[in-house]
Scaffold this motif. Structure first.
Motif, PDB file in Angstrom:
ATOM      1  N   LEU A  13       0.838  -1.208   0.000  1.00 11.89           N
ATOM      2  CA  LEU A  13       0.000   0.000   0.000  1.00 11.89           C
ATOM      3  C   LEU A  13       0.869   1.253   0.000  1.00 11.89           C
ATOM      4  N   ASP A  14       0.397   2.293  -0.695  1.00 10.25           N
ATOM      5  CA  ASP A  14       1.091   3.564  -0.587  1.00 10.25           C
ATOM      6  C   ASP A  14       0.759   4.203   0.759  1.00 10.25           C
ATOM      7  N   GLU A  15       1.372   5.323   1.059  1.00 16.71           N
ATOM      8  CA  GLU A  15       1.225   5.920   2.385  1.00 16.71           C
ATOM      9  C   GLU A  15      -0.231   6.268   2.679  1.00 16.71           C
ATOM     10  N   ALA A  16      -0.922   6.872   1.731  1.00 14.89           N
ATOM     11  CA  ALA A  16      -2.296   7.283   1.965  1.00 14.89           C
ATOM     12  C   ALA A  16      -3.197   6.082   2.251  1.00 14.89           C
ATOM     13  N   ALA A  17      -3.043   5.018   1.473  1.00 15.72           N
ATOM     14  CA  ALA A  17      -3.874   3.833   1.669  1.00 15.72           C
ATOM     15  C   ALA A  17      -3.541   3.150   2.993  1.00 15.72           C
ATOM     16  N   PHE A  18      -2.275   3.128   3.355  1.00 17.90           N
ATOM     17  CA  PHE A  18      -1.889   2.522   4.636  1.00 17.90           C
ATOM     18  C   PHE A  18      -2.482   3.308   5.796  1.00 17.90           C
ATOM     19  N   LEU A  19      -2.391   4.629   5.731  1.00 18.99           N
ATOM     20  CA  LEU A  19      -2.955   5.466   6.800  1.00 18.99           C
ATOM     21  C   LEU A  19      -4.465   5.284   6.906  1.00 18.99           C
TER      22      LEU A  19
END
Length: 429
Positions: A255-261
């Protein structure tokens, strides 16, 4: 003069060197044990896989939760004073479970404490340990050096096969300490078996920024796939621990950062506002590994070599440090009783006392972490009201709170004197 990294064997090829204690593994627990033993007037050796100027891989961006007992001991050993980065105080602990009613909040102030402990970044702790190790006058450090196995040392010593860039050699010791981690080569060479349980979970660890800065609250929110914890670091960020099912670990890692957050926000909720960003992520598969024995003739296991437990409740390093400090305390006491005359660190009585002293603390801590991990992850509908009742009891019943507070602060069972604010072991007259 502080010790150098040139081993006596390198300085005098073929010379036999006899250590009182030889520690294999220079990580969190092994280094702490070397510091605790230094002022006892013993010949101590520390075998480390990393070269001078480098830190072991364990000193990464993980967030270590130091119980009050651990802070006491590391302060007495002169390690906390070496920390250069700020640490975060744990003033309260907030516990909840996704899908269940209730929550429990433990307040340090209610128990006459300003805090339960502190959050320390593992890399910062590694640098502090290294700074303290560099001050030790008697310690002999062998680095970089690998443990290869055991040789015949007779009944009075252990002979340990090691290797560095110049090839294989043998070190001799009266007591061999395995502090070389979960997959301990020393433990295997000693023939000590293990009991394993795979939790089928993976933990992601990182630094996280949110709309609200930490206020001293450590949050632990349980879920079916493991805990999601936010720990109050000293740099106005949170240390994040996020558990996922092992089968989903690769997808979560991608996941990219936004999706992980977004995923973590869903798991945790909005108690600290919106999550704004996070640092690099590290992932760790969760497996409990328990050694079937803590000692062998002239050998002892400490830290993750003795037990690697689920990090729920943040008990792992605190338990391992108590292993090391108990061993140092027993050696000090036994040596004092003999005035140092003919004292043998590997004496069977010392090892028997170590196993006995560690039994209650180890057993209760392992049972607590394992039971909590299984109970909070189980999705059986019948368990939901029981968990909610447990959270209610933990929040309202003084006896339940007292048990949890004692565990959180590291005072479980027969703990070493340094953990209770005792003095640093000193050289014997």
């Amino acid at each position: 003069m502080p010790q150098t990294d040139l081993s006596p064997i390198s300085a005098a090829p073929g010379a036999a060197v006899l250590h009182d204690v030889l520690i294999i593994g220079g990580g969190l627990v092994g280094a702490s044990l070397a510091i605790a033993l230094d002022r006892l007037g013993l010949e101590v050796g520390l075998v480390e896989a990393t070269a001078p100027g480098a830190l072991p891989a364990v000193f990464d961006e993980r967030n270590l939760s130091f119980a009050e007992a651990t802070v006491n001991a590391l302060t007495a050993l002169g390690v906390m004073q070496k920390l250069r980065a700020p640490t975060g105080a744990i003033e309260r602990i907030h516990v909840s479970r996704a899908g269940d009613f209730g929550r429990s909040v433990l307040e340090a102030a209610k128990y006459g404490r300003s805090e339960f402990g502190r959050i320390v970044v593992a890399r910062d702790f590694g640098e502090a340990l290294e700074a303290r190790l560099a001050e030790l006058a008697r310690l002999r450090r062998y680095r970089p050096m690998r443990f290869l196995g055991l040789a015949d040392g007779g009944s009075d010593t252990r002979a340990v096969r090691v290797a560095d860039v110049d090839g294989e050699r043998v070190l001799h010791t009266r007591l061999l300490v395995a502090a070389d981690g979960t997959r301990s080569g020393v433990r295997e060479a000693l023939g000590i078996g293990v009991d394993e349980h795979d939790y089928a979970q993976t933990l992601f660890v990182t630094r996280l920024r949110s709309e609200r800065a930490p206020d001293g609250t450590a949050y632990e929110r349980f879920g079916a796939d493991g805990p999601t914890a936010l720990l109050p670091r000293g740099d106005r960020s949170f240390g994040l621990v996020h558990g996922v099912a092992r089968a989903e670990a690769d997808a979560v890692a991608a996941l990219d950062e936004a999706a992980f957050l977004a995923r973590v926000q869903t798991a945790f909720g909005w108690r600290v506002g919106r999550f704004l960003g996070c640092g690099p992520r590290s992932a760790y598969a969760l497996t409990r590994v328990l050694a079937q024995a803590l000692t062998a003739p002239r050998a002892v296991l400490v830290g993750n070599a003795a037990q690697t437990i689920h990090p729920i409740g943040a008990q792992g390093f605190n338990l391992g440090l108590r292993d090391a400090l108990t061993l140092a305390e027993l050696i000090e006491n036994a040596r004092r009783e003999t005035n140092g005359a003919g004292f043998d660190c590997g004496d069977t009585a010392v090892l028997a006392q170590y196993a006995a002293r560690r039994r209650e603390d180890r057993g209760r801590t392992v049972a607590f972490s394992d039971g909590l991990a299984r109970f909070t992850a189980n999705e059986l509908p019948l368990l939901r009201p029981l968990r909610s009742l447990g959270l209610f009891a933990a929040d309202r019943l003084p006896s339940a709170q007292a048990y949890l507070v004692g565990a959180a602060m590291g005072y479980r069972g027969d703990v070493p004197a340094l953990c209770r604010g005792g003095t640093q072991p000193g050289a014997l007259a």
